[in-house]
Design a protein around this motif. Structure first.
Motif, PDB file in Angstrom:
ATOM      1  N   HIS A   1       0.840  -1.198   0.000  1.00 44.98           N
ATOM      2  CA  HIS A   1       0.000   0.000   0.000  1.00 44.98           C
ATOM      3  C   HIS A   1       0.868   1.239   0.000  1.00 44.98           C
ATOM      4  CE1 HIS A   1      -2.821   3.098   1.394  1.00 44.98           C
ATOM      5  NE2 HIS A   1      -3.711   2.362   0.764  1.00 44.98           N
ATOM      6  N   VAL A   2       0.482   2.217  -0.860  1.00 43.87           N
ATOM      7  CA  VAL A   2       1.168   3.507  -0.890  1.00 43.87           C
ATOM      8  C   VAL A   2       0.123   4.607  -0.740  1.00 43.87           C
ATOM      9  CG1 VAL A   2       3.096   2.682  -2.290  1.00 43.87           C
ATOM     10  CG2 VAL A   2       1.069   3.601  -3.430  1.00 43.87           C
ATOM     11  N   GLY A   3       0.526   5.715  -0.140  1.00 45.60           N
ATOM     12  CA  GLY A   3      -0.387   6.831   0.042  1.00 45.60           C
ATOM     13  C   GLY A   3      -1.157   6.732   1.342  1.00 45.60           C
ATOM     14  N   CYS A   4      -2.224   7.516   1.417  1.00 44.52           N
ATOM     15  CA  CYS A   4      -3.012   7.621   2.644  1.00 44.52           C
ATOM     16  C   CYS A   4      -4.020   6.485   2.754  1.00 44.52           C
ATOM     17  CB  CYS A   4      -3.743   8.959   2.677  1.00 44.52           C
ATOM     18  SG  CYS A   4      -2.650  10.390   2.675  1.00 44.52           S
ATOM     19  N   GLY A   5      -4.615   6.366   3.955  1.00 50.93           N
ATOM     20  CA  GLY A   5      -5.601   5.325   4.195  1.00 50.93           C
ATOM     21  C   GLY A   5      -4.969   3.946   4.176  1.00 50.93           C
ATOM     22  N   ARG A   6      -5.811   2.938   3.982  1.00 45.99           N
ATOM     23  CA  ARG A   6      -5.319   1.563   3.983  1.00 45.99           C
ATOM     24  C   ARG A   6      -6.422   0.645   3.483  1.00 45.99           C
ATOM     25  NH1 ARG A   6      -6.036  -0.905   9.934  1.00 45.99           N
ATOM     26  NH2 ARG A   6      -7.922   0.207  10.558  1.00 45.99           N
TER      27      ARG A   6
ATOM     28  N   MET B   1      -6.365   9.386  -0.125  1.00 46.82           N
ATOM     29  CA  MET B   1      -6.313   8.567  -1.305  1.00 46.82           C
ATOM     30  C   MET B   1      -5.044   7.712  -1.298  1.00 46.82           C
ATOM     31  SD  MET B   1      -6.562   9.482  -5.341  1.00 46.82           S
ATOM     32  CE  MET B   1      -4.817   9.347  -5.715  1.00 46.82           C
ATOM     33  N   GLY B   2      -5.238   6.424  -1.579  1.00 44.95           N
ATOM     34  CA  GLY B   2      -4.124   5.512  -1.597  1.00 44.95           C
ATOM     35  C   GLY B   2      -4.285   4.484  -2.692  1.00 44.95           C
ATOM     36  N   LEU B   3      -3.279   3.633  -2.801  1.00 41.86           N
ATOM     37  CA  LEU B   3      -3.253   2.592  -3.824  1.00 41.86           C
ATOM     38  C   LEU B   3      -2.658   1.328  -3.229  1.00 41.86           C
ATOM     39  CD1 LEU B   3      -3.586   1.990  -6.974  1.00 41.86           C
ATOM     40  CD2 LEU B   3      -1.119   2.358  -7.079  1.00 41.86           C
ATOM     41  N   LEU B   4      -3.359   0.225  -3.408  1.00 45.41           N
ATOM     42  CA  LEU B   4      -2.843  -1.091  -3.032  1.00 45.41           C
ATOM     43  C   LEU B   4      -2.316  -1.741  -4.296  1.00 45.41           C
ATOM     44  CD1 LEU B   4      -2.564  -3.110  -0.642  1.00 45.41           C
ATOM     45  CD2 LEU B   4      -4.725  -4.112  -1.426  1.00 45.41           C
ATOM     46  N   ALA B   5      -0.997  -1.798  -4.433  1.00 42.58           N
ATOM     47  CA  ALA B   5      -0.352  -2.268  -5.659  1.00 42.58           C
ATOM     48  C   ALA B   5       0.066  -3.725  -5.526  1.00 42.58           C
ATOM     49  CB  ALA B   5       0.862  -1.404  -5.974  1.00 42.58           C
TER      50      ALA B   5
ATOM     51  N   GLN C   1      -7.622   1.132  -5.845  1.00 41.76           N
ATOM     52  CA  GLN C   1      -7.645   2.452  -5.215  1.00 41.76           C
ATOM     53  C   GLN C   1      -8.558   2.473  -3.994  1.00 41.76           C
ATOM     54  OE1 GLN C   1     -10.057   5.793  -6.761  1.00 41.76           O
ATOM     55  NE2 GLN C   1      -8.111   6.827  -7.143  1.00 41.76           N
ATOM     56  N   ASN C   2      -8.083   3.093  -2.904  1.00 40.58           N
ATOM     57  CA  ASN C   2      -8.965   3.525  -1.821  1.00 40.58           C
ATOM     58  C   ASN C   2      -9.060   5.038  -1.915  1.00 40.58           C
ATOM     59  OD1 ASN C   2      -6.137   3.035  -0.972  1.00 40.58           O
ATOM     60  ND2 ASN C   2      -6.737   3.966   0.968  1.00 40.58           N
ATOM     61  N   HIS C   3     -10.273   5.546  -2.179  1.00 37.26           N
ATOM     62  CA  HIS C   3     -10.444   6.932  -2.629  1.00 37.26           C
ATOM     63  C   HIS C   3     -10.405   7.935  -1.478  1.00 37.26           C
ATOM     64  CE1 HIS C   3     -12.669  10.399  -4.406  1.00 37.26           C
ATOM     65  NE2 HIS C   3     -11.904  10.103  -5.438  1.00 37.26           N
ATOM     66  N   ASP C   4     -11.285   7.772  -0.479  1.00 36.41           N
ATOM     67  CA  ASP C   4     -11.240   8.621   0.707  1.00 36.41           C
ATOM     68  C   ASP C   4     -12.117   8.014   1.792  1.00 36.41           C
ATOM     69  OD1 ASP C   4     -13.967   9.466   0.352  1.00 36.41           O
ATOM     70  OD2 ASP C   4     -13.311  11.042  -0.998  1.00 36.41           O
ATOM     71  N   ASP C   5     -12.234   8.709   2.941  1.00 36.03           N
ATOM     72  CA  ASP C   5     -12.931   8.115   4.081  1.00 36.03           C
ATOM     73  C   ASP C   5     -14.446   8.075   3.910  1.00 36.03           C
ATOM     74  OD1 ASP C   5     -13.399  10.813   4.331  1.00 36.03           O
ATOM     75  OD2 ASP C   5     -12.489  11.018   6.307  1.00 36.03           O
ATOM     76  N   LYS C   6     -14.986   8.711   2.857  1.00 38.00           N
ATOM     77  CA  LYS C   6     -16.421   8.658   2.591  1.00 38.00           C
ATOM     78  C   LYS C   6     -16.809   7.508   1.667  1.00 38.00           C
ATOM     79  CE  LYS C   6     -16.914  13.687   3.021  1.00 38.00           C
ATOM     80  NZ  LYS C   6     -17.296  14.949   2.319  1.00 38.00           N
ATOM     81  N   ASP C   7     -15.813   6.895   1.037  1.00 42.60           N
ATOM     82  CA  ASP C   7     -16.067   5.871   0.023  1.00 42.60           C
ATOM     83  C   ASP C   7     -15.593   4.515   0.524  1.00 42.60           C
ATOM     84  OD1 ASP C   7     -17.019   7.613  -2.159  1.00 42.60           O
ATOM     85  OD2 ASP C   7     -14.991   8.422  -2.092  1.00 42.60           O
ATOM     86  N   VAL C   8     -16.534   3.589   0.672  1.00 43.04           N
ATOM     87  CA  VAL C   8     -16.201   2.236   1.128  1.00 43.04           C
ATOM     88  C   VAL C   8     -16.555   1.251   0.020  1.00 43.04           C
ATOM     89  CG1 VAL C   8     -16.637   0.453   2.838  1.00 43.04           C
ATOM     90  CG2 VAL C   8     -16.573   2.853   3.540  1.00 43.04           C
TER      91      VAL C   8
END
Length: 205
Positions: free
Chosen positions: A31-36, A50-54, A185-192
């Motif tokens: 995982h890179v970027g914010c969130g998880r 916003m993050g990315l699980l590569a 992609q994990n977009h932000d804390d409002k999007d699950v």
């Protein structure tokens, strides 16, 4: 590299789905970027961003990628990244240099589930919010085809006309490689968004 394995499998006529996620933990993914991403009851769940699980297994091309996902609500936003030229070290370079196969049933036709984000227009809107959906992405040389629940949404070949870039956060226009890295992609804390399968198989020839 997985591409070599694909070539061997295709040559032997034994094209089979290979799971890229083990259903238990994030082994083989970075995982890179914010969130998880978290694993709950055998399902991947986005958290923040916003993050990315590569995926760590190398570049993917001349293959079909299958992703089974479910959105929490109609406007939940995520994506499947393909054709990323270089190993992802942060979440924005893949946005600009790869393609994002969008997940968002509340967006317009250039930003809806199954399109190449802001580049192609949805040919159908078959996403089912709140239910499990099957997204299949076919990477066939310079051609990218996307189906959602068996319906074609995108059929794009490098060089096809696309709309001009309108927002700073949209991808750069121009060609992408035939093989590239992939990610979720994990977009932000409002999007699950939930994922229960990520699999790949070589193209049948």
């Amino acid at each position: 590299m997985i591409l070599a394995a694909f070539v061997l499998a295709g040559a032997a006529g034994k094209e089979e789905w290979k799971p890229l996620w083990n259903g238990k933990d994030l082994t083989g993914w970075t995982h890179v970027g914010c969130g998880r991403f978290v694993v709950e009851d055998g399902v991947l769940k986005t958290s923040g961003g916003m993050g990315l699980l590569a995926w760590d297994g190398g570049k993917v091309g001349n293959a079909v990628l299958r992703v089974v996902y479910k959105t929490e609500k109609k406007e939940s936003n995520a994506g499947v990244f393909i054709r990323i030229p270089d190993t992802p070290h942060e979440p924005w370079t893949p946005v600009y240099t790869g393609y994002e196969v969008q997940i968002d049933d509340n967006a317009d036709d250039h930003h809806a589930t199954g399109v190449l984000y802001s580049l192609t227009r949805a040919r159908a809107r078959p996403g089912r919010p709140g239910e499990w959906n099957t997204l299949e992405i076919t990477l066939d040389g310079p051609r990218t085809r996307v189906t959602v629940n068996g319906q074609e949404v995108t059929d794009f070949k490098e060089g096809d006309p696309v709309p001009p870039k309108a927002k700073w956060y949209e991808p750069e226009r121009g060609p992408r490689p035939n093989e590239g890295y992939i990610g979720l992609q994990n977009h932000d804390d409002k999007d699950v968004v939930f994922f229960k399968e990520i699999s790949v198989k070589p193209l049948a020839r």
